[in-house]
Design a protein around this motif. Structure first.
Motif, PDB file in Angstrom:
ATOM      1  N   TYR A 208      44.416  44.815  29.645  1.00 24.37           N
ATOM      2  CA  TYR A 208      44.534  44.109  30.926  1.00 24.37           C
ATOM      3  C   TYR A 208      45.802  43.269  31.027  1.00 24.37           C
ATOM      4  O   TYR A 208      46.276  42.965  32.124  1.00 24.37           O
ATOM      5  CB  TYR A 208      43.304  43.215  31.157  1.00 24.37           C
ATOM      6  CG  TYR A 208      43.333  41.885  30.435  1.00 24.37           C
ATOM      7  CD1 TYR A 208      43.936  40.759  31.004  1.00 24.37           C
ATOM      8  CD2 TYR A 208      42.742  41.726  29.186  1.00 24.37           C
ATOM      9  CE1 TYR A 208      43.969  39.540  30.345  1.00 24.37           C
ATOM     10  CE2 TYR A 208      42.754  40.515  28.531  1.00 24.37           C
ATOM     11  CZ  TYR A 208      43.369  39.424  29.109  1.00 24.37           C
ATOM     12  OH  TYR A 208      43.395  38.218  28.450  1.00 24.37           O
TER      13      TYR A 208
ATOM     14  N   ASN B  37      42.713  41.879  41.413  1.00 17.75           N
ATOM     15  CA  ASN B  37      43.269  40.931  40.458  1.00 17.75           C
ATOM     16  C   ASN B  37      44.537  40.319  41.061  1.00 17.75           C
ATOM     17  O   ASN B  37      45.451  41.043  41.466  1.00 17.75           O
ATOM     18  CB  ASN B  37      43.589  41.644  39.139  1.00 17.75           C
ATOM     19  CG  ASN B  37      43.898  40.679  38.010  1.00 17.75           C
ATOM     20  OD1 ASN B  37      44.215  39.506  38.226  1.00 17.75           O
ATOM     21  ND2 ASN B  37      43.812  41.172  36.784  1.00 17.75           N
TER      22      ASN B  37
ATOM     23  N   ASP C   8      48.430  45.066  37.547  1.00 17.30           N
ATOM     24  CA  ASP C   8      47.335  44.376  36.872  1.00 17.30           C
ATOM     25  C   ASP C   8      46.027  45.142  37.082  1.00 17.30           C
ATOM     26  O   ASP C   8      45.935  46.035  37.921  1.00 17.30           O
ATOM     27  CB  ASP C   8      47.211  42.912  37.315  1.00 17.30           C
ATOM     28  CG  ASP C   8      47.101  42.753  38.825  1.00 17.30           C
ATOM     29  OD1 ASP C   8      46.733  43.728  39.504  1.00 17.30           O
ATOM     30  OD2 ASP C   8      47.405  41.649  39.332  1.00 17.30           O
TER      31      ASP C   8
ATOM     32  N   ASP D 155      42.346  45.771  38.243  1.00 18.00           N
ATOM     33  CA  ASP D 155      41.352  45.405  39.240  1.00 18.00           C
ATOM     34  C   ASP D 155      39.978  45.927  38.798  1.00 18.00           C
ATOM     35  O   ASP D 155      39.860  46.636  37.797  1.00 18.00           O
ATOM     36  CB  ASP D 155      41.735  45.996  40.597  1.00 18.00           C
ATOM     37  CG  ASP D 155      43.182  45.678  40.981  1.00 18.00           C
ATOM     38  OD1 ASP D 155      43.516  44.483  41.065  1.00 18.00           O
ATOM     39  OD2 ASP D 155      43.984  46.626  41.171  1.00 18.00           O
TER      40      ASP D 155
ATOM     41  N   SER E 146      46.691  38.359  39.512  1.00 14.65           N
ATOM     42  CA  SER E 146      47.598  37.915  38.460  1.00 14.65           C
ATOM     43  C   SER E 146      49.060  38.154  38.816  1.00 14.65           C
ATOM     44  O   SER E 146      49.905  37.263  38.669  1.00 14.65           O
ATOM     45  CB  SER E 146      47.260  38.612  37.136  1.00 14.65           C
ATOM     46  OG  SER E 146      48.075  38.140  36.100  1.00 14.65           O
TER      47      SER E 146
ATOM     48  N   LEU F 155      43.099  36.904  34.679  1.00  8.38           N
ATOM     49  CA  LEU F 155      41.911  37.582  35.189  1.00  8.38           C
ATOM     50  C   LEU F 155      41.348  36.770  36.347  1.00  8.38           C
ATOM     51  O   LEU F 155      40.287  36.161  36.272  1.00  8.38           O
ATOM     52  CB  LEU F 155      40.877  37.746  34.070  1.00  8.38           C
ATOM     53  CG  LEU F 155      41.285  38.641  32.904  1.00  8.38           C
ATOM     54  CD1 LEU F 155      40.354  38.458  31.710  1.00  8.38           C
ATOM     55  CD2 LEU F 155      41.308  40.108  33.320  1.00  8.38           C
ATOM     56  N   GLU F 156      42.089  36.738  37.434  1.00  9.87           N
ATOM     57  CA  GLU F 156      41.699  36.003  38.631  1.00  9.87           C
ATOM     58  C   GLU F 156      41.461  37.007  39.754  1.00  9.87           C
ATOM     59  O   GLU F 156      42.389  37.691  40.192  1.00  9.87           O
ATOM     60  CB  GLU F 156      42.771  34.991  39.022  1.00  9.87           C
ATOM     61  CG  GLU F 156      42.997  33.915  37.970  1.00  9.87           C
ATOM     62  CD  GLU F 156      43.936  32.824  38.455  1.00  9.87           C
ATOM     63  OE1 GLU F 156      44.012  32.626  39.690  1.00  9.87           O
ATOM     64  OE2 GLU F 156      44.586  32.191  37.607  1.00  9.87           O
ATOM     65  N   PHE F 157      40.228  37.062  40.230  1.00 11.02           N
ATOM     66  CA  PHE F 157      39.841  38.115  41.165  1.00 11.02           C
ATOM     67  C   PHE F 157      39.421  37.541  42.516  1.00 11.02           C
ATOM     68  O   PHE F 157      38.959  36.406  42.624  1.00 11.02           O
ATOM     69  CB  PHE F 157      38.689  38.941  40.574  1.00 11.02           C
ATOM     70  CG  PHE F 157      39.069  39.688  39.327  1.00 11.02           C
ATOM     71  CD1 PHE F 157      39.648  40.947  39.405  1.00 11.02           C
ATOM     72  CD2 PHE F 157      38.863  39.124  38.073  1.00 11.02           C
ATOM     73  CE1 PHE F 157      40.011  41.638  38.261  1.00 11.02           C
ATOM     74  CE2 PHE F 157      39.218  39.807  36.923  1.00 11.02           C
ATOM     75  CZ  PHE F 157      39.794  41.064  37.017  1.00 11.02           C
TER      76      PHE F 157
ATOM     77  N   SER G 234      34.932  35.963  40.704  1.00 11.29           N
ATOM     78  CA  SER G 234      35.708  36.460  41.831  1.00 11.29           C
ATOM     79  C   SER G 234      35.494  35.527  43.017  1.00 11.29           C
ATOM     80  O   SER G 234      34.429  34.910  43.154  1.00 11.29           O
ATOM     81  CB  SER G 234      35.283  37.880  42.198  1.00 11.29           C
ATOM     82  OG  SER G 234      36.136  38.430  43.176  1.00 11.29           O
TER      83      SER G 234
END
Length: 749
Positions: free
Chosen positions: A116, A202, A184, A186, A204, A214-216, A156
């Motif tokens: 990732y 994602n 990145d 998803d 990022s 890892l920001e969704f 998320s």
């Protein structure tokens, strides 16, 4: 100086103690040297332990630049590694035994290797509560695989503006892939209601310009604009239901249906937008959905489908809950299609890995069906819960191999148990097992149910081995041997009785062994069972007329239960060596319990001494069944362990089983081996030695059990004992003939 003397004393104690264990030849190491043949072919991985409900990924486990095959089996959260080896430009797989310890302990239900953060190392995505847990691979070629938690549970940002766990059902397999092509990873996953797919983007790259976060955010509540039926796996394309359109129909989340879907996200037609392959619970087929869009995120509407994919060849028809994986499994540089079962019970468990070779390219695949049992066809494989038994069936002086099992899947929704027969076609120096029959004696048709467990012994004094067959209902069935043929058995007693004429019955899942427990020259009867305890019947008859008298239902007071696991499913195996009796017991947990102090303690209420509840660090994931015997002229013991996944692991008594090194030599050899840091606070050690030939390293605990083995050691190596408790361990450097060096190490983890 005092420290050196203490170390020397401890080492002396170890060698004296271990020599006693070694002389008993119960220090076993994994050994796959026995050849197994089937249909004229030599199996590549006969002792790999089987596969049932596998999930496929790749990872470079040893950082040699070659992707190895990572297989997570949902049946009992088992992990198998098949290492890629390249010789003269040709790549092949080698089974890597006991690789489970290389990965976090809490990997369960699903596991996928995905890089990732773009560092070239595959990270681990597994289950969290109602979501996804991520481990980052922080290993290297020096220290090996190391893991740190990147996210306890992915979150998320939903349409409400609030963050919550990125929901993935425990039984689902989501898609981890770069959907929008921005670099990145998803996530595509079925919504809680189980009818539509959510796209969690994602952020990022957008936020940080690198893919290491890892920001969704929920970017599309109905990605693909399709709905799966709430009663079956039919797909409605271009749906306007709920979030899929502007319809006033109820949102499907309000009528949550069954969950159980597996997603494979890939570009099937080289148009740079992602298509889908879906597998659904309770169904046998997979459905391909083709994306009609022209660019990522511009239009993700699925415009066509193939309900029996791949329809250009033999379509998938695998019971049940098919899961698809896209990876190169034949080393040609092109990704292939693997389809397996994702249900841990009630689905195919012997021919459950369908292999489709990609005769196209990775970007424009063209799948051609090859086989239904990829890798399984190269193993001893008999469904779930293998039961190994050695016996000379044809009276040729060579011990043959029978392999029973708990069960195989039987369509449409049933189970069956069969016993396979492998004839020993080798010699007393080099055994070779050749597959002969899949249903020996046609026992599957006799109505005995599941988990048939045979034991053999000459209880009639006729020079032939009779068979007592333990069955699911807890009963025993006596078969008399009438000749030298492999099937020269006739049913003598449909229900074996004791000396009073009472039917012997342990209630459920009888696992008998004929063994002279009291050393009076007559074979007694010990019986494992589903419930706790081992039942013992003493043979009070004669060499030609057996008569079994009940003694106890709790021989040695053996109870392998735990609070959450009350059943034992015990499978005892006694062995007498040099006038000492040892007991190894398999169980539902998959470990092996090892007992001694048995002589004189075989009456009701007596207790055996438990040496280890995790003998040799063996754990089959469930339903372990040990069998120990000597196959070769050197009378060296070999141990075969039936695994939960329907195969067998093979072990042999360690060559360290003879007292080669005298105590006076310990101080000398100790100087040639360097281990640091010692003590270690992390459980990680570096080993160095002045050896010019390839040697092997073994690590033992203080009772002589081998915990780890490193082959092909030359100069230096990394040793990871972080999985073991703090304490004292012995590291031994040896070649095939003798010990070269030994050292005490201390794990202060």
């Amino acid at each position: 100086m005092i420290t050196a003397r203490i170390e020397l004393i401890l080492l002396c104690f170890f060698f004296l103690t271990f020599t006693q264990h070694a002389n008993a030849q119960f220090g076993f190491v994994y050994n796959d040297s026995i050849i197994v043949k089937k249909g004229g072919d030599t199996l590549q991985f006969p002792w790999a332990g089987g596969l049932n409900h596998a999930q496929f990924s790749t990872i470079d486990v040893d950082f040699d630049g070659l992707d190895d095959l990572f297989i997570f089996d949902r049946s009992s959260n088992q992990i198998r590694i098949f290492k890629t080896v390249e010789e003269n430009g040709i790549k092949r797989y080698e089974y890597m035994h006991n690789a489970r310890h290389l990965f976090p302990e809490d990997v369960r239900y699903r596991a996928a290797m995905v890089d990732y953060n773009g560092d070239g190392k595959k990270d681990l995505f597994t289950v969290a509560v109602a979501g996804v847990k991520v481990y980052k691979n922080v290993g290297n070629s020096t220290d090996g695989l190391l893991w740190e938690i990147a996210s306890e549970r992915l979150e998320s940002k939903y349409s409400s503006g609030n963050k919550s766990n990125l929901f993935v059902s425990t039984i689902d397999i989501p898609g981890y892939i770069d959907v929008d092509g921005d670099g990145d990873i998803d996530v595509l996953t079925f919504h809680l209601g189980g009818q539509r797919v959510e796209y969690h983007k994602n952020l990022s790259m957008e936020k940080y310009g690198v893919p290491d976060s890892l920001e969704f955010e929920l970017y599309n509540e109905c990605w693909g604009k399709f709905i799966e039926s709430d009663t079956d796996n039919n797909i409605q394309l271009d749906s306007n239901i709920g979030p899929c359109g502007n319809s006033s129909l109820p949102d499907p989340q309000r009528n949550a249906r069954h969950t159980g879907s597996c997603l494979l996200v890939l570009d099937l037609n080289d148009d740079n937008v992602m298509d889908l392959i879906l597998g659904d619970v309770s169904h046998h087929n997979i459905t391909a959905l083709f994306n009609g869009g022209t660019a990522p995120n511009q239009n993700s509407v699925m415009t066509s489908k193939d309900d029996n994919f791949p329809s250009n060849t033999t379509p998938v028809n695998i019971p049940t809950f098919p899961a698809s994986f896209y990876l190169d499994v034949d080393h040609d540089g092109v990704k292939d299609l693997i389809v397996t079962t994702n249900a841990s019970s009630g689905s195919e468990n012997r021919e459950s890995i369908w292999y489709y070779k990609n005769i196209g390219t990775t970007s424009l695949p063209n799948f051609s069906f090859v086989k239904k049992n990829f890798l399984q066809d190269q193993m001893i494989e008999n469904g779930k819960g293998a039961i190994p038994v050695l016996v000379d069936l044809n009276n040729d002086g060579l011990k043959d191999l029978l392999v029973g099992s708990y069960y195989r899947h039987l369509e449409p929704a049933d189970k069956i148990s069969k016993i396979q027969y492998f004839q020993n076609t080798g010699t007393n120096e080099k055994p070779v097992f050749t597959f002969i029959e899949d249903d020996w004696l046609s026992l599957s048709s006799k109505g005995y149910g599941l988990k048939m467990h045979p034991t053999f012994g000459d209880i009639n004094g006729n020079g032939r081995n009779e068979m007592i067959l333990g069955t699911e209902d807890g009963l025993l069935h006596l078969y008399t041997k009438t000749g030298d043929g492999i099937e020269d058995f006739i049913l003598d007693e449909i229900e074996l009785k004791d000396h009073l004429g009472t039917t012997i019955n342990v209630n459920r899942f009888a696992a008998p062994q004929l063994f002279d427990l009291n050393n009076d020259g007559l074979l007694d009867l010990v019986i494992g069972k589903k419930a706790a305890g081992i039942t013992y019947y003493e043979n009070i008859g004669s060499p030609t007329n057996p008569s079994f008298k009940w003694v106890t239902n709790d021989l040695g007071q053996i109870n392998m239960s735990e609070a959450y696991l009350p059943d034992n499913y015990s499978t005892p195996y006694f062995i007498r060596h040099q006038d000492t009796v040892h007991l190894f017991v398999g169980n539902l947990k998959g470990s092996i319990y090892y007992y001694n102090e048995i002589e004189g303690n075989i009456e009701d209420g007596d207790t055996f001494n438990l040496i280890s509840s995790n003998y040799a660090n063996i754990n089959t994931g469930g339903y372990s069944v040990p069998f120990i015997d000597a196959l070769r002229n050197d009378n060296r013991y070999e141990m075969f362990v039936g695994t939960d996944l329907g195969g067998i692991w093979s072990y042999i008594a360690d060559e360290f089983s003879t007292p080669i090194v005298e105590i006076k030599e310990i101080e000398k050899i100790n100087q040639s081996l360097n281990v640091f840091p010692n003590p270690s606070k992390t459980g990680h050690f570096t080993i160095s030695a002045q050896n010019t030939e390839e040697l092997s390293i073994a690590v033992y605990n203080t009772i002589g059990q081998e915990l780890k083995n490193i082959n092909r050691f030359l100069g230096s190596a990394h040793l990871d004992l972080s999985e073991f408790q703090q304490g004292i361990y012995i590291i031994v450097l040896k070649n095939k003939e003798q010990i070269i060096a030994a050292k005490r190490i201390v794990n202060h983890r």
